[in-house]
Scaffold this active site. Sequence first.
Site, PDB file in Angstrom:
ATOM      1  N   CYS A  29      -2.293  -0.707   7.700  1.00  0.00           N
ATOM      2  CA  CYS A  29      -2.056   0.443   7.594  1.00  0.00           C
ATOM      3  C   CYS A  29      -1.999   1.634   8.456  1.00  0.00           C
ATOM      4  O   CYS A  29      -0.519   2.344   9.067  1.00  0.00           O
ATOM      5  CB  CYS A  29      -2.020   1.605   6.217  1.00  0.00           C
ATOM      6  SG  CYS A  29      -1.808   0.699   4.934  1.00  0.00           S
ATOM      7  N   HIS A  86       0.787  -1.295   0.024  1.00  0.00           N
ATOM      8  CA  HIS A  86      -0.449   0.313  -0.218  1.00  0.00           C
ATOM      9  C   HIS A  86       0.653   1.439   0.143  1.00  0.00           C
ATOM     10  O   HIS A  86       2.424   0.989   0.200  1.00  0.00           O
ATOM     11  CB  HIS A  86      -1.290   0.100   1.195  1.00  0.00           C
ATOM     12  CG  HIS A  86      -1.782  -1.070   1.022  1.00  0.00           C
ATOM     13  ND1 HIS A  86      -2.949  -1.043   2.271  1.00  0.00           N
ATOM     14  CD2 HIS A  86      -2.243  -2.169   0.791  1.00  0.00           C
ATOM     15  CE1 HIS A  86      -4.436  -1.629   1.978  1.00  0.00           C
ATOM     16  NE2 HIS A  86      -3.406  -2.698   1.067  1.00  0.00           N
ATOM     17  N   CYS A 125      -6.605   1.732   5.981  1.00  0.00           N
ATOM     18  CA  CYS A 125      -6.899   0.589   6.482  1.00  0.00           C
ATOM     19  C   CYS A 125      -6.773  -0.032   7.458  1.00  0.00           C
ATOM     20  O   CYS A 125      -5.763   0.090   8.540  1.00  0.00           O
ATOM     21  CB  CYS A 125      -6.778  -0.641   5.925  1.00  0.00           C
ATOM     22  SG  CYS A 125      -5.017  -1.389   5.466  1.00  0.00           S
ATOM     23  N   GLU A 148       0.993   4.362   1.844  1.00  0.00           N
ATOM     24  CA  GLU A 148       0.932   3.832   2.744  1.00  0.00           C
ATOM     25  C   GLU A 148       2.355   3.301   3.622  1.00  0.00           C
ATOM     26  O   GLU A 148       3.073   3.900   4.689  1.00  0.00           O
ATOM     27  CB  GLU A 148       0.276   4.016   4.118  1.00  0.00           C
ATOM     28  CG  GLU A 148      -1.202   5.253   3.317  1.00  0.00           C
ATOM     29  CD  GLU A 148      -2.498   4.332   2.709  1.00  0.00           C
ATOM     30  OE1 GLU A 148      -1.653   3.064   1.919  1.00  0.00           O
ATOM     31  OE2 GLU A 148      -3.393   3.850   3.234  1.00  0.00           O
TER      32      GLU A 148
END
Length: 149
Positions: free
Chosen positions: A83, A50, A80, A52
Amino acid sequence: MDDLYWMKRALEQAALAGDEVPVGAVLVKDGVELAADHNRREQFMQPFAHAEMLVMEAGAKALNTRRLTGCTLYVTLEPCPMCAGAMIMAGLSRCVFGAFDSRYGCCGSLYALPLDERFTHRVQLTGGLLEEEAARLLDAFFARQRASL
């Protein structure tokens, strides 16, 4: 430079995502960009790639520490659970995000994991900055995905 500037940088990253879900992120400390990237799960064939996670990892390397104290993460979509948990574990000071995520968002939509008082560290959260712009990128991506089925 302010939050608006950095969120625009994150949106620029999201626009580079190509065949990935268009989420971009930028990690900043003391007004200096440490890392910027976008989702790369398909490209790297990694479920954890991801935006992040990528910028927090790159930022930690740039700072030569696992602690992201004093850093702000700018991301175009509400983080999410994975993260949000990583933000806590990294000691991130602040997260500013664009669009809320009613399906997976853990920074206010479904749950506010980084604000849970049971953890020893909490992350300051600001959501909804340039929300419409971030949502437009996501909506266009998923419309293309549905059209190609």
